[in-house]
Scaffold this motif. Structure first.
Motif, PDB file in Angstrom:
ATOM      1  N   THR A 167       2.304   4.381  -1.083  1.00 39.12           N
ATOM      2  CA  THR A 167       1.909   5.184  -2.243  1.00 39.12           C
ATOM      3  C   THR A 167       3.067   5.440  -3.190  1.00 39.12           C
ATOM      4  O   THR A 167       2.899   5.458  -4.417  1.00 39.12           O
ATOM      5  N   THR A 185     -11.079   1.270  -5.301  1.00 37.15           N
ATOM      6  CA  THR A 185     -10.641   1.972  -4.092  1.00 37.15           C
ATOM      7  C   THR A 185     -11.565   1.688  -2.903  1.00 37.15           C
ATOM      8  O   THR A 185     -11.654   2.492  -1.973  1.00 37.15           O
ATOM      9  N   THR A 227      -5.165  -0.965  -2.746  1.00 39.23           N
ATOM     10  CA  THR A 227      -5.099   0.479  -2.913  1.00 39.23           C
ATOM     11  C   THR A 227      -3.973   1.061  -2.065  1.00 39.23           C
ATOM     12  O   THR A 227      -3.279   0.338  -1.353  1.00 39.23           O
ATOM     13  N   VAL A 272      -8.159  -3.281   2.617  1.00 40.55           N
ATOM     14  CA  VAL A 272      -8.551  -2.952   1.246  1.00 40.55           C
ATOM     15  C   VAL A 272      -9.724  -3.822   0.804  1.00 40.55           C
ATOM     16  O   VAL A 272      -9.828  -4.993   1.171  1.00 40.55           O
ATOM     17  N   ASP A 275      -1.816   1.288 -10.358  1.00 40.25           N
ATOM     18  CA  ASP A 275      -2.677   1.111  -9.198  1.00 40.25           C
ATOM     19  C   ASP A 275      -4.015   0.503  -9.593  1.00 40.25           C
ATOM     20  O   ASP A 275      -4.521   0.747 -10.698  1.00 40.25           O
ATOM     21  N   THR A 301       0.802  -1.219   0.000  1.00 38.35           N
ATOM     22  CA  THR A 301       0.000   0.000   0.000  1.00 38.35           C
ATOM     23  C   THR A 301       0.839   1.275   0.000  1.00 38.35           C
ATOM     24  O   THR A 301       0.287   2.375  -0.065  1.00 38.35           O
ATOM     25  N   ILE A 324      -5.013   6.540   0.338  1.00 36.38           N
ATOM     26  CA  ILE A 324      -6.448   6.271   0.420  1.00 36.38           C
ATOM     27  C   ILE A 324      -6.793   5.615   1.754  1.00 36.38           C
ATOM     28  O   ILE A 324      -7.753   6.002   2.431  1.00 36.38           O
TER      29      ILE A 324
END
Length: 402
Positions: A138, A381, A163, A291, A377, A136, A167
């Motif tokens: 980013t 989401t 995700t 997620v 990605d 996860t 997020i």
């Protein structure tokens, strides 16, 4: 360092530039059967093995299903599962092993964002597709400057079905502030890429909402005595602790916290494991985000759950079972596209072609619709907040985060 490996194969491998070929004709009577290996990298031993074994088994189930249904005519899939021990250095060595096996056309994993950082460049240099069901961090897809809005994909071979922390952290902050009505939080992280990134994302959104971070600290994830930080939490007046890290340290941290002050501990998907509850006698009321929606609540996951049970795996599919199956199936779909475009056979540049095909992969998976954006990605989401209720994780809220 001894590297423990588990190699699941259905036959001996003969290495070629694009895949193994049997001397016997396939059952359809046309052409030679070709073998494609999907690598699996996860912690198969150690503290995080519950999650890692769930990843391995779920990828294996995808491969077995593809072979049974002849999803790619003329191609037999196998998995090669390697244990990264949740260590970046071991993951990097595993990456070279996968690259060295010319039959490997894609790799599922790893579990840990820190391990992924050690694998992304060699895989991209080798044009070998990597799809993580769990990472996860980013920055893995959007680069180190993503916070300033300068999003740049650093490694073209990297994709994920989970995700991002941007997020997940925002979702966690919103849930704690709005749904749990908690405004004062003590922030702790384990200093690893995943934990630190998640805590940072949580802090940004929580303070924007009007929440107060009444204290912050770091811990060593290998420690199990957290009484010193618990003392600080107690004196801070915090109504909850947000922990950026994983369950091996999170569980004893929570238990020692409640020995001193009865407030909940909240964390991310690294906490969402049955082992968190097994290791923590006082987990009741603790919160975790993960997620996607719970696979048990998804119509799209019913067949996966039934097939997993039928297969007889002794380990649970855990938090990443559905996303792992979809990660493996993404590679299978890419291989299917490449074979279909090359008269039913793998081309000599199969790795490059599979990587190109990944950009347009789109299908209905276990976790719902599966596809990838320009950064690699997932476009899904959906997030879920869970709370330990009656000794088990219970879903409280699921929503897509924009």
């Amino acid at each position: 360092m001894l590297i423990l490996t588990t190699v699941l194969t259905t036959g001996a491998l003969t290495l070629t530039a694009c895949g193994s070929r049997d001397d016997n004709a396939n059952s359809s009577g046309g052409g030679d059967n070709q073998t494609v290996v999907i690598g699996v990298d996860a912690p198969l031993t150690g503290d995080l093995s519950a999650l890692g074994l769930g990843i391995k088994n779920s990828a294996d189930l995808a491969v077995q299903t593809a072979n049974k249904d002849k999803t790619v005519p003329g191609v037999t899939f196998e998995i090669q599962a390697l244990d990264d021990q949740a260590q970046p250095s071991v993951g990097q060595q595993n990456a070279q092993k996968f690259i060295g096996n010319k039959d490997v056309l894609g790799v599922v994993g790893p579990l840990n964002s820190g391990v992924a950082q050690s694998m992304q460049k060699p895989f991209t240099d080798a044009k070998l597709t990597q799809v993580s069901p769990a990472n996860t961090g980013t920055e893995l897809t959007q680069g180190n400057n993503w916070k300033s809005g300068d999003k740049q994909r650093p490694y073209a071979a990297y994709f994920r079905t989970s995700t991002t922390d941007a997020i997940q952290g925002a979702f966690a902050a919103n849930y704690l502030f709005k749904n749990a009505n908690i405004k004062d939080v003590y922030l702790i992280d384990d200093q690893k890429p995943y934990g630190a990134g998640l805590a940072s994302s949580f802090k940004t959104t929580f303070t924007e909402l009007g929440g107060k971070i009444v204290g912050a600290d770091h811990i060593n994830p290998d420690d199990r005595d957290f009484n010193s930080v618990v003392t600080k939490v107690k004196s801070s007046g915090a109504k909850a602790v947000y922990y950026g890290g994983e369950y091996p340290a999170g569980a004893p941290l929570s238990q020692q916290l409640k020995d001193s002050v009865k407030i909940p501990l909240m964390g991310g998907d690294g906490m969402y494991s049955a082992d968190f509850i097994k290791l923590n006698k006082k987990s009741e009321g603790d919160i975790a985000t993960s997620v996607g929606k719970p696979v048990e609540e998804l119509e799209s996951a019913k067949k996966f759950i039934a097939d997993y049970k039928t297969a007889g795996y002794k380990d649970a599919y855990e938090a990443y079972g559905g996303s792992t199956y979809d990660a493996a199936w993404s590679i299978i779909e890419a291989v299917k596209s490449v074979v279909a475009d090359n008269d039913g056979k793998l081309p000599d540049d199969a790795r490059t072609k599979v990587l190109d095909a990944m950009k347009t992969v789109k299908f209905d998976g276990v976790t719902g619709p599966v596809s990838y954006d320009e950064y690699g990605d997932t476009t899904n989401t959906m997030m879920t907040a869970y709370q330990v209720t009656g000794g088990k994780w219970t879903s409280k809220l699921s929503e897509a985060v924009k």
